[in-house]
Design a protein around this motif. Sequence first.
Motif, PDB file in Angstrom:
ATOM      1  N   TYR A 275      21.182 -32.958 -27.656  1.00  0.00           N
ATOM      2  CA  TYR A 275      20.250 -32.027 -27.853  1.00  0.00           C
ATOM      3  C   TYR A 275      18.849 -33.340 -27.333  1.00  0.00           C
ATOM      4  O   TYR A 275      18.830 -32.958 -28.939  1.00  0.00           O
ATOM      5  N   LYS A 276      18.201 -32.440 -27.094  1.00  0.00           N
ATOM      6  CA  LYS A 276      17.264 -33.137 -26.776  1.00  0.00           C
ATOM      7  C   LYS A 276      15.747 -32.526 -27.721  1.00  0.00           C
ATOM      8  O   LYS A 276      16.343 -31.100 -27.716  1.00  0.00           O
ATOM      9  N   ARG A 277      14.637 -32.863 -27.952  1.00  0.00           N
ATOM     10  CA  ARG A 277      14.174 -31.914 -29.261  1.00  0.00           C
ATOM     11  C   ARG A 277      13.363 -30.667 -28.086  1.00  0.00           C
ATOM     12  O   ARG A 277      13.178 -29.940 -28.652  1.00  0.00           O
ATOM     13  N   SER A 278      13.657 -31.234 -26.749  1.00  0.00           N
ATOM     14  CA  SER A 278      12.710 -30.011 -26.082  1.00  0.00           C
ATOM     15  C   SER A 278      13.315 -29.185 -25.947  1.00  0.00           C
ATOM     16  O   SER A 278      13.420 -27.927 -25.304  1.00  0.00           O
ATOM     17  N   ASP A 279      15.084 -29.627 -25.836  1.00  0.00           N
ATOM     18  CA  ASP A 279      15.840 -28.285 -25.159  1.00  0.00           C
ATOM     19  C   ASP A 279      16.349 -27.369 -26.740  1.00  0.00           C
ATOM     20  O   ASP A 279      16.067 -25.928 -26.859  1.00  0.00           O
ATOM     21  N   LYS A 280      15.793 -27.763 -28.060  1.00  0.00           N
ATOM     22  CA  LYS A 280      16.375 -27.272 -28.795  1.00  0.00           C
ATOM     23  C   LYS A 280      14.734 -26.121 -28.966  1.00  0.00           C
ATOM     24  O   LYS A 280      15.297 -24.923 -29.559  1.00  0.00           O
ATOM     25  N   VAL A 281      13.401 -26.590 -28.819  1.00  0.00           N
ATOM     26  CA  VAL A 281      12.069 -26.032 -28.676  1.00  0.00           C
ATOM     27  C   VAL A 281      12.400 -24.712 -28.010  1.00  0.00           C
ATOM     28  O   VAL A 281      12.529 -23.176 -28.227  1.00  0.00           O
ATOM     29  N   ALA A 282      12.865 -24.977 -26.850  1.00  0.00           N
ATOM     30  CA  ALA A 282      13.266 -23.630 -25.183  1.00  0.00           C
ATOM     31  C   ALA A 282      14.110 -23.180 -25.781  1.00  0.00           C
ATOM     32  O   ALA A 282      13.846 -21.819 -25.740  1.00  0.00           O
ATOM     33  N   GLU A 283      14.844 -23.350 -26.741  1.00  0.00           N
ATOM     34  CA  GLU A 283      16.249 -22.404 -27.270  1.00  0.00           C
ATOM     35  C   GLU A 283      15.182 -20.875 -28.228  1.00  0.00           C
ATOM     36  O   GLU A 283      15.607 -19.942 -27.850  1.00  0.00           O
ATOM     37  N   ALA A 284      14.619 -22.129 -29.061  1.00  0.00           N
ATOM     38  CA  ALA A 284      13.298 -21.129 -29.947  1.00  0.00           C
ATOM     39  C   ALA A 284      12.485 -20.332 -29.729  1.00  0.00           C
ATOM     40  O   ALA A 284      12.427 -19.027 -30.305  1.00  0.00           O
ATOM     41  N   ILE A 285      12.291 -20.483 -29.016  1.00  0.00           N
ATOM     42  CA  ILE A 285      11.300 -20.326 -27.635  1.00  0.00           C
ATOM     43  C   ILE A 285      11.752 -18.800 -26.946  1.00  0.00           C
ATOM     44  O   ILE A 285      10.931 -17.758 -26.789  1.00  0.00           O
ATOM     45  N   HIS A 286      12.591 -19.166 -26.189  1.00  0.00           N
ATOM     46  CA  HIS A 286      13.591 -17.779 -25.774  1.00  0.00           C
ATOM     47  C   HIS A 286      14.324 -16.942 -26.163  1.00  0.00           C
ATOM     48  O   HIS A 286      13.540 -15.865 -26.598  1.00  0.00           O
ATOM     49  N   GLU A 287      14.226 -17.125 -28.078  1.00  0.00           N
ATOM     50  CA  GLU A 287      14.807 -15.713 -28.963  1.00  0.00           C
ATOM     51  C   GLU A 287      13.266 -15.741 -29.490  1.00  0.00           C
ATOM     52  O   GLU A 287      13.305 -13.920 -29.748  1.00  0.00           O
ATOM     53  N   LEU A 288      12.856 -16.588 -29.852  1.00  0.00           N
ATOM     54  CA  LEU A 288      11.019 -15.245 -30.412  1.00  0.00           C
ATOM     55  C   LEU A 288      10.410 -14.662 -28.970  1.00  0.00           C
ATOM     56  O   LEU A 288      10.211 -13.570 -29.644  1.00  0.00           O
ATOM     57  N   VAL A 289      10.190 -14.610 -28.008  1.00  0.00           N
ATOM     58  CA  VAL A 289       9.361 -14.102 -27.060  1.00  0.00           C
ATOM     59  C   VAL A 289      10.434 -13.262 -26.341  1.00  0.00           C
ATOM     60  O   VAL A 289      10.075 -11.590 -26.282  1.00  0.00           O
TER      61      VAL A 289
ATOM     62  N   VAL B  63      -0.662 -13.753 -23.396  1.00  0.00           N
ATOM     63  CA  VAL B  63      -0.070 -15.247 -23.636  1.00  0.00           C
ATOM     64  C   VAL B  63      -0.583 -15.754 -25.011  1.00  0.00           C
ATOM     65  O   VAL B  63      -0.319 -16.339 -25.823  1.00  0.00           O
ATOM     66  N   GLY B  64      -1.625 -15.151 -25.374  1.00  0.00           N
ATOM     67  CA  GLY B  64      -2.756 -16.167 -26.754  1.00  0.00           C
ATOM     68  C   GLY B  64      -1.952 -15.903 -27.656  1.00  0.00           C
ATOM     69  O   GLY B  64      -1.461 -16.145 -28.803  1.00  0.00           O
ATOM     70  N   PHE B  65      -1.170 -13.911 -27.851  1.00  0.00           N
ATOM     71  CA  PHE B  65      -0.286 -13.839 -28.998  1.00  0.00           C
ATOM     72  C   PHE B  65       0.295 -14.049 -29.044  1.00  0.00           C
ATOM     73  O   PHE B  65       1.376 -14.613 -30.217  1.00  0.00           O
ATOM     74  N   ILE B  66       0.834 -14.395 -28.017  1.00  0.00           N
ATOM     75  CA  ILE B  66       2.780 -15.330 -27.951  1.00  0.00           C
ATOM     76  C   ILE B  66       2.750 -16.757 -28.383  1.00  0.00           C
ATOM     77  O   ILE B  66       3.897 -17.141 -29.691  1.00  0.00           O
ATOM     78  N   ARG B  67       1.789 -17.635 -28.052  1.00  0.00           N
ATOM     79  CA  ARG B  67       1.274 -18.817 -28.652  1.00  0.00           C
ATOM     80  C   ARG B  67       1.132 -18.916 -29.357  1.00  0.00           C
ATOM     81  O   ARG B  67       2.061 -19.886 -30.259  1.00  0.00           O
ATOM     82  N   LYS B  68       0.311 -17.731 -30.244  1.00  0.00           N
ATOM     83  CA  LYS B  68       0.205 -18.310 -31.772  1.00  0.00           C
ATOM     84  C   LYS B  68       0.967 -17.815 -32.356  1.00  0.00           C
ATOM     85  O   LYS B  68       1.717 -18.217 -34.087  1.00  0.00           O
ATOM     86  N   GLU B  69       2.266 -16.852 -32.357  1.00  0.00           N
ATOM     87  CA  GLU B  69       3.503 -16.558 -32.498  1.00  0.00           C
ATOM     88  C   GLU B  69       4.653 -18.037 -32.655  1.00  0.00           C
ATOM     89  O   GLU B  69       5.185 -18.116 -33.859  1.00  0.00           O
ATOM     90  N   VAL B  70       4.407 -17.918 -31.622  1.00  0.00           N
ATOM     91  CA  VAL B  70       5.396 -19.044 -31.323  1.00  0.00           C
ATOM     92  C   VAL B  70       5.028 -20.230 -31.837  1.00  0.00           C
ATOM     93  O   VAL B  70       5.396 -20.638 -32.778  1.00  0.00           O
TER      94      VAL B  70
END
Length: 118
Positions: A2-16, A70-77
Amino acid sequence: MYKRSDKVAEAIHELVSGLLVKGLKDPRIGFVTITGVKVSDDIRHATIYYTVMGSDEAKMSTLHGLNSSVGFIRKEVSKELRLRFAPELIFKYDESIEYGNRIDQLLKEIGSEEGGND
């Protein structure tokens, strides 16, 4: 591997997805499903793909609701993932499910026409 961006994408998916279930109180956001997240290699931009049950009007109001939060979600991410830079979030409607349903419908029509010709 995995690339780091793939792991971050997965984490963002779960969080959002979790935020949409319990964190956002915007009435414009209805039955939303996050179908995927693509993050750039430098983790500066994240495109979040979603689908909505309902009419075109519901799709548009959901997009406006998501864009206003988007601002709230970005802050939470940023807070949850402890990233140096919070990625810019872009919401895009995922048309692949509708496209797949349309192809399925066409294949059924072709199958019923062929079955009637025998």
